[in-house]
Write a protein that holds these residues in place. Structure first.
Motif, mmCIF file in Angstrom:
data_model
loop_
_atom_site.group_PDB
_atom_site.id
_atom_site.type_symbol
_atom_site.label_atom_id
_atom_site.label_comp_id
_atom_site.label_asym_id
_atom_site.label_seq_id
_atom_site.Cartn_x
_atom_site.Cartn_y
_atom_site.Cartn_z
ATOM 1 N N TYR A 108 14.691 0.370 13.011
ATOM 2 C CA TYR A 108 13.323 -0.154 13.046
ATOM 3 C C TYR A 108 13.130 -1.258 12.004
ATOM 4 C CZ TYR A 108 11.652 3.638 16.106
ATOM 5 O OH TYR A 108 11.439 4.487 17.157
ATOM 6 N N ARG A 109 13.672 -1.061 10.827
ATOM 7 C CA ARG A 109 13.551 -2.093 9.800
ATOM 8 C C ARG A 109 14.255 -3.371 10.242
ATOM 9 N NH1 ARG A 109 15.910 -1.564 3.683
ATOM 10 N NH2 ARG A 109 17.856 -2.013 4.780
ATOM 11 N N THR A 110 15.409 -3.214 10.887
ATOM 12 C CA THR A 110 16.137 -4.367 11.400
ATOM 13 C C THR A 110 15.311 -5.110 12.452
ATOM 14 O OG1 THR A 110 18.337 -3.508 10.907
ATOM 15 C CG2 THR A 110 18.168 -5.075 12.728
ATOM 16 N N GLN A 111 14.697 -4.361 13.367
ATOM 17 C CA GLN A 111 13.875 -5.040 14.372
ATOM 18 C C GLN A 111 12.768 -5.864 13.708
ATOM 19 O OE1 GLN A 111 10.996 -3.003 16.822
ATOM 20 N NE2 GLN A 111 11.143 -4.540 18.439
ATOM 21 N N PHE A 112 12.066 -5.248 12.776
ATOM 22 C CA PHE A 112 10.962 -5.961 12.136
ATOM 23 C C PHE A 112 11.458 -7.200 11.394
ATOM 24 C CE2 PHE A 112 7.789 -6.699 8.790
ATOM 25 C CZ PHE A 112 6.650 -6.827 9.586
ATOM 26 N N ALA A 113 12.548 -7.054 10.663
ATOM 27 C CA ALA A 113 13.087 -8.168 9.878
ATOM 28 C C ALA A 113 13.508 -9.325 10.785
ATOM 29 C CB ALA A 113 14.269 -7.695 9.035
ATOM 30 N N ILE A 114 14.183 -9.012 11.877
ATOM 31 C CA ILE A 114 14.660 -10.085 12.751
ATOM 32 C C ILE A 114 13.510 -10.711 13.524
ATOM 33 C CG2 ILE A 114 16.108 -10.586 14.765
ATOM 34 C CD1 ILE A 114 18.231 -8.827 13.560
ATOM 35 N N TRP A 115 12.524 -9.922 13.920
ATOM 36 C CA TRP A 115 11.337 -10.520 14.554
ATOM 37 C C TRP A 115 10.676 -11.526 13.593
ATOM 38 C CZ3 TRP A 115 13.744 -7.951 17.842
ATOM 39 C CH2 TRP A 115 13.285 -7.648 19.112
ATOM 40 N N CYS A 116 10.668 -11.205 12.307
ATOM 41 C CA CYS A 116 10.109 -12.137 11.320
ATOM 42 C C CYS A 116 10.966 -13.396 11.214
ATOM 43 C CB CYS A 116 9.980 -11.466 9.960
ATOM 44 S SG CYS A 116 8.707 -10.176 9.890
ATOM 45 N N MET A 117 12.271 -13.244 11.230
ATOM 46 C CA MET A 117 13.159 -14.398 11.202
ATOM 47 C C MET A 117 12.955 -15.297 12.424
ATOM 48 S SD MET A 117 15.129 -14.520 8.462
ATOM 49 C CE MET A 117 16.435 -15.616 9.024
ATOM 50 N N LEU A 118 12.677 -14.686 13.560
ATOM 51 C CA LEU A 118 12.554 -15.421 14.818
ATOM 52 C C LEU A 118 11.168 -16.024 15.025
ATOM 53 C CD1 LEU A 118 14.489 -12.996 17.189
ATOM 54 C CD2 LEU A 118 15.313 -15.153 16.222
#
Length: 408
Positions: free
Chosen positions: A273-283
């Motif tokens: 879940y943390r990975t999803q949030f972090a990558i959505w922010c990057m994108l």
């Protein structure tokens, strides 16, 4: 068939020369909450008011989560004047009163419709009533429209035509309404959605509450499946218009009929879940949560309120990160930020812990000397020529890079 597709693509490309002037909305990716994955047809006036209260009390409103979007199943039908009205059993006070309540909390209200006669849930859609409905939404005080594409033609030209018709209708209201084009990416909306008036456009099928699904082509996207589909789309994103990889399943833990497909997908780990949030922010993705914000897990709340990650997503340049490394289980993103800074995201896609080292110049095309700090561990790399470390399976590291010698 090929000639028809070429002609349609040319027509859409021609229209991009005449993109209408829009109110200044979605200069950064929209942030908020959507009812779909968790509540579906259980959405109601009472629920939306409780969500509005919870967004304020939890601190999410202050962090930027401002849109509350009512998804499918809210419609009761049309009246004698062809105006939409809500299901009065669940929205007895009407939408204007609900919008007033949400606005009084300092938040904004979103709503849902479909570019066909019926929505995905089988209730009344907006096709051939675009101006009627846009006027109604504006009169109610709606700030965001999610416009779906169920029960509509398959071809790109029809999709563009239908979406532009609603985009024009929203524009005529002179109300600043964020226009979310929910076409699922099949007809490449990144090529034409801005010309249709869109502020964000879906790039994939619906998000499911799992790390990776083997049913990708049937609309069962896991987090990793969706991440893989974003490569190469960065050139289409920017202030006023963003690629949308769908809702954040962060914090659902297998709850919700849609995201779990009635229990088929059991949720993800906190790391995933943390990975999803972090990558959505990057994108530079829209950050639309759909967990129950009235009862949030403390660790999930910490993820969703991470100020540094949110700042990456909301950076004024509006850049979407580009994939610089895509090999041997690693996916490495680079995102240029305002203030002569970069954000670097390193994702371990493998199922085992692994060490990494990526040279800034040769791998990431970042030249000169930089100071790097990893957000999650607060680890500092002084005047570094490389980013290094170790990551568990499905985990990611986010480095903030500033020119060596500059103050942070």
């Amino acid at each position: 068939m090929i000639l028809k597709k070429i002609a349609g693509t040319f027509c859409i490309s021609f229209f991009t020369l005449f993109v209408q002037s829009q109110p200044s909305v979605a200069l950064t990716p929209p942030m908020g909450w959507n009812s779909w994955n968790l509540f579906e047809e259980e959405v109601s006036d009472k629920l939306i008011r409780q969500i509005a209260d919870a967004l304020v009390v939890s601190g999410m409103a202050n962090a930027g989560y401002q849109y509350i979007v009512i998804d499918d199943f809210w419609v009761g039908g049309r009246n004698a004047n062809n105006e939409l009205f809500p299901d009065l059993a669940r929205f007895p006070n009407g939408m204007k009163a609900l919008a007033d309540y949400v606005h009084a909390k300092g938040l904004k209200l979103g709503i849902y419709s479909d570019a066909a006669s019926l929505t995905c849930g089988g209730v009344t859609g907006s096709y051939n009533f675009e101006e009627h409905d846009a006027t109604t939404f504006a009169k109610w005080g709606i700030d965001y429209l999610k416009y779906d594409y169920c029960n509509a033609p398959d071809d790109m030209v029809s999709a563009f035509t239908r979406y532009k018709k609603m985009g024009d209708a929203l524009h005529k209201t002179n109300r600043a309404i964020v226009y979310s084009i929910c076409e699922w990416g099949q007809r490449e909306p990144w090529l034409w959605a801005r010309a249709a008036g869109g502020n964000l456009w879906r790039t994939t099928w619906d998000m499911r509450d799992t790390w990776q699904s083997d049913k990708y082509d049937n609309g069962h996207n896991g987090i990793l499946n969706t991440i893989e589909k974003q490569k190469g789309l960065e050139k289409y994103a920017g202030p006023g218009g963003f690629n949308d990889p769908d809702l954040l399943v962060t914090g659902l833990f297998g709850k919700g009929k849609s995201s779990s497909l009635n229990g088929r997908f059991n949720g993800c780990s906190l790391t995933e879940y943390r990975t999803q949030f972090a990558i959505w922010c990057m994108l530079a993705s829209p950050l639309m949560v759909n967990l129950d914000v009235r009862n949030m897990d403390t660790a999930v709340k910490a993820i969703l309120l991470n100020k540094e990650l949110i700042a990456i997503d909301q950076d004024a340049l509006g850049n979407q990160a580009a994939a610089m490394v895509d090999a041997n289980g690693w996916l490495v993103y680079k995102k240029e930020l305002s203030g002569d800074r970069f954000a670097i995201c390193i994702l371990n896609r493998s199922n085992a812990t692994a060490a990494y080292s990526f040279n800034l110049e040769t791998a990431l095309k970042i030249y000169g000397q930089w100071t790097a700090r990893e957000i999650f561990s607060n680890r500092q790399l002084r005047a570094s020529k490389a980013v290094t470390g170790e990551l568990a399976a499905h985990d990611c590291a986010i480095f903030m890079l500033s020119k060596a010698g500059t103050k942070k």
